[in-house]
Design an enzyme around this catalytic site. Structure first.
Site, PDB file in Angstrom:
ATOM      1  N   CYS A  91       0.832  -1.207   0.000  1.00  0.00           N
ATOM      2  CA  CYS A  91       0.000   0.000   0.000  1.00  0.00           C
ATOM      3  C   CYS A  91       0.863   1.252   0.000  1.00  0.00           C
ATOM      4  CB  CYS A  91      -0.938   0.012   1.196  1.00  0.00           C
ATOM      5  SG  CYS A  91      -0.091   0.014   2.775  1.00  0.00           S
ATOM      6  N   CYS A 137      -2.734  -3.528   8.159  1.00  0.00           N
ATOM      7  CA  CYS A 137      -2.331  -2.191   8.622  1.00  0.00           C
ATOM      8  C   CYS A 137      -1.829  -2.241  10.058  1.00  0.00           C
ATOM      9  CB  CYS A 137      -3.501  -1.226   8.530  1.00  0.00           C
ATOM     10  SG  CYS A 137      -4.394  -1.310   6.965  1.00  0.00           S
TER      11      CYS A 137
HETATM   12 FE1  FES Z   1      -1.550   0.755   4.149  1.00  0.00          FE
HETATM   13 FE2  FES Z   1      -3.479   0.602   5.881  1.00  0.00          FE
HETATM   14  S1  FES Z   1      -3.658   0.578   3.752  1.00  0.00           S
HETATM   15  S2  FES Z   1      -1.400   0.680   6.252  1.00  0.00           S
END
Ligand code: FES
Length: 145
Positions: free
Chosen positions: A33, A103
């Site tokens: 992400c 996360c």
């Molecule tokens: Fe990357 Fe939550 S989407 S830490």
């Protein structure tokens, strides 16, 4: 979708900031992400975590889990801090949606990276702690560059 506790820690995150001359600092990133988390620890001579701060370039769930994780390790011994897993943090927050579970790993891994940094500086070993996988802090913090 999010529990009240998650929303509270997201909207009023605890322990945001940095610690100058921290005893240990750890930075980890999640390549998927692109989010980044940095943890600062102030550890006294008795190996008690006196203070902890975090900074993140991360999503709301990363903010909430880091806020809770820092609250859970503050005032604890290193050994106790090692027990603060992402699972324990998620339980303390009354859960996270499945897609957001990863996360919560950022906080745990960044705390471990900061403890690793502390251990390295003090020439000690911390039981159960291994070299952080995704420490991307070295390039960023090296003032020579
Ligand atoms: Fe990357 Fe939550 S989407 S830490």
């Amino acid at each position: 979708m999010y529990s009240e506790k998650v929303m509270d820690h997201f909207q009023n995150p605890r322990n945001v900031g940095e610690i100058e001359d921290a005893s240990g600092m750890g930075t980890v990133g999640n390549a998927k992400c692109g989010d980044i988390m940095r943890i600062y620890l102030d550890i006294d001579d008795n190996q008690i975590i006196r203070d902890v701060k975090f900074k993140t370039f991360g999503c709301g769930a990363a903010v909430a889990t880091s806020s809770m994780a820092t609250e859970m390790v503050k005032g604890k011994s290193i050994r106790e801090a090692m027990q603060v897993t992402n699972k324990a943090v998620m339980e303390a927050l009354d859960g996270l949606p499945p897609v957001k579970v990863h996360c919560s790993l950022l906080a745990e891994e960044a705390i471990h990276a900061a403890l690793w940094d502390y251990a390295k500086k003090h020439g000690i070993e911390i039981e159960g702690l291994s070299q952080p996988k995704s420490d991307i802090g070295e390039e960023e913090t090296d003032e020579e560059y």
